[in-house]
Design a protein around this motif. Structure first.
Motif, PDB file in Angstrom:
ATOM      1  N   ASN A  88     -11.714   7.787   3.911  1.00 23.08           N
ATOM      2  CA  ASN A  88     -11.261   6.617   3.357  1.00 23.08           C
ATOM      3  C   ASN A  88     -12.199   5.416   3.382  1.00 23.08           C
ATOM      4  O   ASN A  88     -12.414   4.844   4.509  1.00 23.08           O
ATOM      5  N   GLY A 133       0.961  -1.339   0.117  1.00 24.30           N
ATOM      6  CA  GLY A 133      -0.194   0.021  -0.020  1.00 24.30           C
ATOM      7  C   GLY A 133       0.934   1.261  -0.005  1.00 24.30           C
ATOM      8  O   GLY A 133       0.617   2.217  -0.609  1.00 24.30           O
ATOM      9  N   SER A 173      -6.996   1.030  -4.006  1.00 24.37           N
ATOM     10  CA  SER A 173      -6.275   2.192  -3.541  1.00 24.37           C
ATOM     11  C   SER A 173      -6.226   3.351  -4.367  1.00 24.37           C
ATOM     12  O   SER A 173      -6.517   4.599  -3.547  1.00 24.37           O
ATOM     13  N   ALA A 208      -6.316  -4.483  -4.826  1.00 16.78           N
ATOM     14  CA  ALA A 208      -6.015  -3.782  -3.843  1.00 16.78           C
ATOM     15  C   ALA A 208      -5.486  -2.487  -4.514  1.00 16.78           C
ATOM     16  O   ALA A 208      -5.544  -1.322  -4.191  1.00 16.78           O
ATOM     17  N   ALA A 244      -2.274   3.289   1.422  1.00 13.94           N
ATOM     18  CA  ALA A 244      -2.120   4.387   0.596  1.00 13.94           C
ATOM     19  C   ALA A 244      -2.758   5.671   0.890  1.00 13.94           C
ATOM     20  O   ALA A 244      -2.147   6.811   0.605  1.00 13.94           O
ATOM     21  N   ALA A 282       1.097   4.061  -3.452  1.00 11.07           N
ATOM     22  CA  ALA A 282       0.697   5.716  -3.334  1.00 11.07           C
ATOM     23  C   ALA A 282       1.877   6.551  -4.093  1.00 11.07           C
ATOM     24  O   ALA A 282       1.227   7.585  -4.355  1.00 11.07           O
ATOM     25  N   GLY A 293      -4.127  -2.338   1.566  1.00 11.53           N
ATOM     26  CA  GLY A 293      -3.599  -1.405   0.344  1.00 11.53           C
ATOM     27  C   GLY A 293      -4.244  -0.110   0.431  1.00 11.53           C
ATOM     28  O   GLY A 293      -3.661   0.922   0.236  1.00 11.53           O
ATOM     29  N   ALA A 294      -5.700  -0.049   0.441  1.00  4.48           N
ATOM     30  CA  ALA A 294      -6.394   1.425   0.427  1.00  4.48           C
ATOM     31  C   ALA A 294      -6.149   2.140   1.748  1.00  4.48           C
ATOM     32  O   ALA A 294      -5.923   3.480   1.708  1.00  4.48           O
TER      33      ALA A 294
END
Length: 718
Positions: free
Chosen positions: A486, A149, A473, A469, A528, A153, A524-525
């Motif tokens: 988020n 993650g 993200s 992911a 990031a 980004a 991941g989200a």
């Protein structure tokens, strides 16, 4: 170009310098220091313990970037070395702290791992036995989810922060606070491109430009509009007042935590009567941390949660018990009203998340097509005509002209992009490191999952989860940048829906795979988004993105170890799940997996879930498609948000009542208490309010470690 803006500043607050001194030259200041790393790790560890406590109790965690920045500044303010402590070093501290503190959510230790250990049956595991994680298993699992993650980004930074200038409200608010504490300016994003065009290649705005355009790019504080207001926030008296408020609320919250340990009745006051408290769980927990969280959330969100609590615990749960659909005790997850209304909560949240997700995808695609179309239509003489039109066989000259116009148009677009203020390449994470990191972290994730679960999780499932992911993200970062939310919960649920199709229905480990895949997408989200908030803070202050990337790695590696250890400590000291630690997020994960893979529901739960899912899906559609310019937009606040309502349904009322009290307090603070203030109500009140609430959350969170120690010693309650 070396002039400075001489402004009257309070004692101890340095003067503010030009954009070059504040921005470009800051990049060469020491940022990656031992003292900043150590301070960030200590502060982040406090936040992590707090997030573990409230995550296992309620599923709620916080980045805590604002209090982390404030605590970092306070540590150095009280030491002799404060004179050379810079704002960019403060950014590094909060970046490390955030990376450490959000570990419990990023690694699934308050949701997925407890769901697997406590609720996954022996048959659902695919092994014929229950799964329990050892400490080495947790370390490998957390490490596998910890890094990709972060690398996801990096390629997004230039697009969403530098070019599109998405607000990232929490990141912008943190930049505002740091600039206030150090008496420096933050980057004027509204003016940076124009200023560069005016002064040439150096990219330096004049002192007049800065003085005319002092601003704070934050939607949370919405406060600093003029140099005078900035000076008011910078005043030493206000700084000391903020620190005092933080210490005072921290002390009050810590004292309540210690007192509530010895007198557990303080955790469930029967303000509605003993019958409603015992039979339907309508009681009040005057937790300072819950009140502080409500202050941060704001009145609209906690009102929606209160609506969900009333709907779930005063209407639907008693209805299910009365009709025999859920005959067990009202708080029984399996056979009682809480287990029954959980399905409605899931339906509401999934419906809201899916509709919002689809609208975001549609809007992103439309925006991308529009930008591409604008590029294709722009010509070098300012007119608009299609550049990729069909060629006219009778006029080769026209075709050649069209070609050269296209080349010039692309060249001009590139030149405009080049004028956007950004740091030199040597302060960025280069493409080679990014690519290698993406590949290596993805491989590490794949290997880690296989080491922990063996052949239960096929390679293709892990690979698909990592690809999802990456995609999620991007969407999570954009949603966070625009709304400060988020949607990791919705992202996790969406990945579970997708894997219900990807994994064959007859696979013996389909439930386990569904959980693991959702955890990968959520990790991941989450990471990031956290890094992008930090990068927004650093961009406004003038910190090095490469330094912040290193801060994220330092914090992440420490968080992997501390999160794994703390999870085992909590499970060894406390009985989980229990009345104190109900792990509601874990229940939602496991039940959502069973729902999407076709497991049975309690009587009438399906019909009610469909009904409320349709209702809140329609509400979500209205909230997302009605433009802000519409005369009806202001009325949408009266329509409840599905995610907030769902949270109110699946948590017991005491979780929501204290937060509603905090939300009401925040409304009174901003709109009534400060209404008659001589200064703008937004100038000091919102930052003071955030600091006030942060002390409440941190006090109870940190003292929970001490009460855990008392529990391990067997100290008895009164």
């Amino acid at each position: 170009m070396s002039s400075i803006i001489q402004q009257s500043t309070a004692e101890g607050i340095p003067v503010r310098e030009t954009v070059k001194t504040k921005w470009e030259e800051k990049l060469d200041l020491p940022q990656i220091t031992w003292r900043a790393s150590l301070a960030g790790l200590v502060i982040g560890s406090i936040v992590l313990i707090s997030n573990f406590q409230f995550g296992l109790q309620t599923g709620w965690v916080s980045m805590m970037s604002l209090p982390s920045a404030l605590l970092g500044f306070a540590i150095f303010k009280l030491t002799p070395i404060a004179k050379d402590f810079t704002d960019v070093e403060n950014v590094f501290i909060q970046s490390v702290a955030v990376a450490v503190g959000t570990g419990p959510l990023a690694y699934g230790l308050i949701g997925i791992v407890p769901a697997i250990e406590n609720f996954l049956t022996a048959e659902e595991s695919g092994l014929g036995r229950k799964l329990v994680f050892s400490l080495p298993d947790l370390l490998i699992w957390s490490l596998g989810l910890a890094l990709f993650g972060v690398f996801f980004a990096i390629p997004l930074r230039k697009q969403v922060i530098v070019e599109e200038k998405l607000p990232f409200p929490s990141g912008s608010a943190t930049a505002t606070l740091i600039s206030v504490l150090h008496g420096t300016e933050i980057l004027d994003e509204e003016k940076d491109t124009q200023s560069i065009a005016e002064v040439g290649e150096e990219g330096i705005a004049t002192a007049d430009d800065i003085e005319r355009n002092v601003q704070a790019s934050t939607d949370i504080t919405n406060s600093i509009q003029t140099p005078e207001e900035f000076k008011e926030l910078s005043d030493t008296k206000n700084y000391k007042s903020n620190i005092s408020n933080l210490l005072y609320t921290f002390t009050v919250s810590a004292a309540y935590t210690l007192l509530a340990y010895f007198f557990p009745v303080l955790k469930s006051l029967p303000i509605f009567g003993r019958f409603l408290s015992d039979s339907y769980k309508w009681n009040f927990q005057p937790s300072p941390a819950y009140i502080g969280q409500g202050i941060i959330m704001g009145l609209p969100t906690v009102t929606y949660m209160l609506f969900g609590a009333i709907l779930g615990w005063a209407v639907l749960a008693p209805l299910s018990k009365y009709n025999g659909w859920a005959p067990g005790d009202i708080d029984d997850w399996m056979h009682g009203g809480q287990g029954w209304i959980l399905w409605i909560s899931l339906s509401v949240m999934i419906s809201d998340s899916l509709v919002s997700f689809l609208v975001v995808v549609y809007q992103s695609v439309v925006a991308g097509v529009r930008k591409l179309n604008e590029l294709n239509q722009e010509t070098d003489d300012g007119s608009t005509e299609p550049l990729l039109r069909e060629s006219d066989s009778s006029s080769n000259e026209d075709s050649r002209n069209t070609f050269f116009k296209a080349v010039n148009s692309v060249k001009k677009a590139a030149e405009r992009t080049a004028t956007i203020k950004d740091v030199p390449g040597k302060y960025l994470v280069n493409f080679k490191v990014t690519l290698i990191g993406l590949v290596a972290s993805s491989v590490l994730c794949l290997v880690a999952i296989r080491l922990v679960f063996g052949k239960l999780i096929p390679y293709y499932a892990i690979a698909v989860a990592i690809v999802l992911a990456l995609f999620f993200s991007i969407l999570g970062v954009r949603a966070l940048g625009e709304t400060d939310l988020n949607p990791v919960s919705g992202i996790g649920k969406l990945s579970q829906l997708i894997f219900a199709v990807v994994i064959p229905n007859n696979h013996p480990s389909k439930i386990l795979i569904n959980l693991v895949a959702g955890g990968i997408a959520e990790a991941g989200a989450q990471q990031a988004g956290d890094l992008m908030q930090d990068l927004k803070t650093g961009h406004l202050i003038g910190a090095s993105p490469r330094a912040q990337f290193i801060a994220q790695l330092i914090g992440t590696m420490w968080s992997v170890v501390l999160s794994s250890v703390m999870y085992k400590v909590y499970n060894s000291v406390y009985r989980i799940p229990s009345e104190m630690f109900r792990i509601p997020t874990a229940v939602i994960w496991i039940d959502c997996s069973r729902l999407v893979t076709g497991e049975g529901l309690p009587p009438k739960a399906f019909e009610f879930s469909i009904l409320f899912g349709v209702i809140f899906g329609f509400i979500s559609l209205l909230k997302n498609i009605v433009p802000k310019t519409s005369k009806y937009y202001k009325h949408l606040v009266y329509l409840p948000n599905g995610v907030a309502v769902g949270i109110g349904i699946y948590n017991t009322p005491n979780f929501t009542l204290a937060r509603f009290l905090g939300g009401a307090l925040s409304y009174w603070w901003i709109n009534i208490y400060n209404k008659g203030s001589s200064s703008s109500p937004g100038t000091n009140s919102k930052i003071n309010m955030i600091i006030f609430s942060s002390g409440l959350v941190l006090g109870e969170g940190l003292l929970s470690g001490f009460t855990m120690f008392l529990t391990s010693l067997g100290v008895k309650h009164f």
